[in-house]
Write a protein that holds these residues in place. Structure first.
Motif, mmCIF file in Angstrom:
data_model
loop_
_atom_site.group_PDB
_atom_site.id
_atom_site.type_symbol
_atom_site.label_atom_id
_atom_site.label_comp_id
_atom_site.label_asym_id
_atom_site.label_seq_id
_atom_site.Cartn_x
_atom_site.Cartn_y
_atom_site.Cartn_z
ATOM 1 N N PRO A 169 5.793 15.557 -34.938
ATOM 2 C CA PRO A 169 6.382 13.867 -34.579
ATOM 3 C C PRO A 169 8.031 12.958 -34.803
ATOM 4 O O PRO A 169 8.115 13.444 -35.635
ATOM 5 N N GLU A 207 9.116 10.876 -34.023
ATOM 6 C CA GLU A 207 8.790 9.401 -35.641
ATOM 7 C C GLU A 207 8.280 9.341 -36.322
ATOM 8 O O GLU A 207 8.959 8.298 -37.627
ATOM 9 N N ARG A 248 3.227 7.638 -36.309
ATOM 10 C CA ARG A 248 1.967 8.154 -35.805
ATOM 11 C C ARG A 248 1.203 7.623 -35.819
ATOM 12 O O ARG A 248 0.012 6.948 -35.109
ATOM 13 N N GLN A 274 -0.543 5.311 -38.307
ATOM 14 C CA GLN A 274 -0.350 4.422 -39.455
ATOM 15 C C GLN A 274 -2.140 4.062 -40.373
ATOM 16 O O GLN A 274 -1.628 3.895 -41.416
ATOM 17 N N ARG A 330 -6.600 11.636 -33.133
ATOM 18 C CA ARG A 330 -6.291 13.091 -33.296
ATOM 19 C C ARG A 330 -7.460 14.096 -34.021
ATOM 20 O O ARG A 330 -7.026 15.038 -32.726
ATOM 21 N N ASP A 356 2.413 16.616 -43.211
ATOM 22 C CA ASP A 356 4.291 16.103 -42.901
ATOM 23 C C ASP A 356 5.180 16.367 -44.369
ATOM 24 O O ASP A 356 6.051 17.110 -44.255
ATOM 25 N N VAL A 366 2.940 18.078 -33.240
ATOM 26 C CA VAL A 366 2.216 17.055 -31.951
ATOM 27 C C VAL A 366 3.193 17.357 -30.837
ATOM 28 O O VAL A 366 3.096 17.254 -29.489
ATOM 29 N N ASN A 367 3.887 17.931 -31.511
ATOM 30 C CA ASN A 367 5.105 18.940 -29.917
ATOM 31 C C ASN A 367 5.118 20.050 -29.973
ATOM 32 O O ASN A 367 5.844 21.034 -30.589
#
Length: 196
Positions: free
Chosen positions: A28, A30, A35, A37, A45, A106, A163-164
């Motif tokens: 993501p 951001e 995304r 939190q 998700r 991440d 997510v992309n």
């Protein structure tokens, strides 16, 4: 005895950096922390990626289970099997919060260029970042890395945090110069710095 020949690595480092770059452009914009939190966002998700709109029993496949609030699990109406969102996945027996797993993925993806020749970040650094005990951090780091690097395709955890999704052009292979050109352009379009 004098050593005359050294082992030669068979890893293509440019291809390795390209793989982690491909994962990075799918994160993501951001960031995972913004995304997802809280634990509820991570759970949402997970359920969305695992079952879509309709939760089904992992044992018999029947739909429409009901929630048992006392234990925060679903129960199948057919076979009476109780299950959670993580049952039967790599996260199934983990006592770590889902958000810790998401943030671990991440961290691995975002910091990959810095440690790609060593394959994983230093354990001391990783344990300090997660705030986990050294042994727990070691297992989390290994399982996260293995899942993200599953035979050239991301595993279960990768599907949760990426997510992309992007698809490279069909006429390119990951080790071709065309793939690297495409990846650099895709990263540039998304304003993501890549070290490839």
């Amino acid at each position: 005895m004098v050593r005359t020949s050294w082992a030669v690595s068979r890893i293509n480092w440019e291809l390795e950096r390209a793989w982690w770059g491909l994962l990075r452009i799918q994160l993501p914009a951001e960031g995972i922390a913004a995304r997802f939190q809280d634990e509820a966002a991570c759970l949402e998700r997970l359920v969305e990626q695992r079952w879509g709109k309709h939760v089904s029993c992992p044992r018999c496949g029947a739909g429409r289970p009901f929630i048992v609030p006392a234990v925060a699990r679903w129960q199948c109406r057919e076979c009476r099997h109780q299950f959670s969102a993580t049952s039967g996945t790599m996260l199934g027996y983990s006592k770590l919060p889902l958000r810790t797993w998401f943030l671990s993925a991440d961290y691995m993806i975002r910091h990959a260029p810095a440690y790609v020749h060593h394959l994983m970040p230093a354990l001391e650094e990783y344990a300090a970042w997660t705030g986990l005990h050294y042994n727990t951090a070691s297992r989390l780091r290994r399982r996260t890395y293995d899942d993200l690097r599953t035979n050239g395709g991301q595993g279960f955890l990768g599907k949760l945090v990426l997510v992309n999704p992007v698809k490279p052009p069909a006429d390119t292979t990951p080790d071709s110069p065309d793939f690297l050109v495409w990846l650099r352009k895709e990263a540039e379009d998304r304003s993501i710095p890549l070290e490839i």
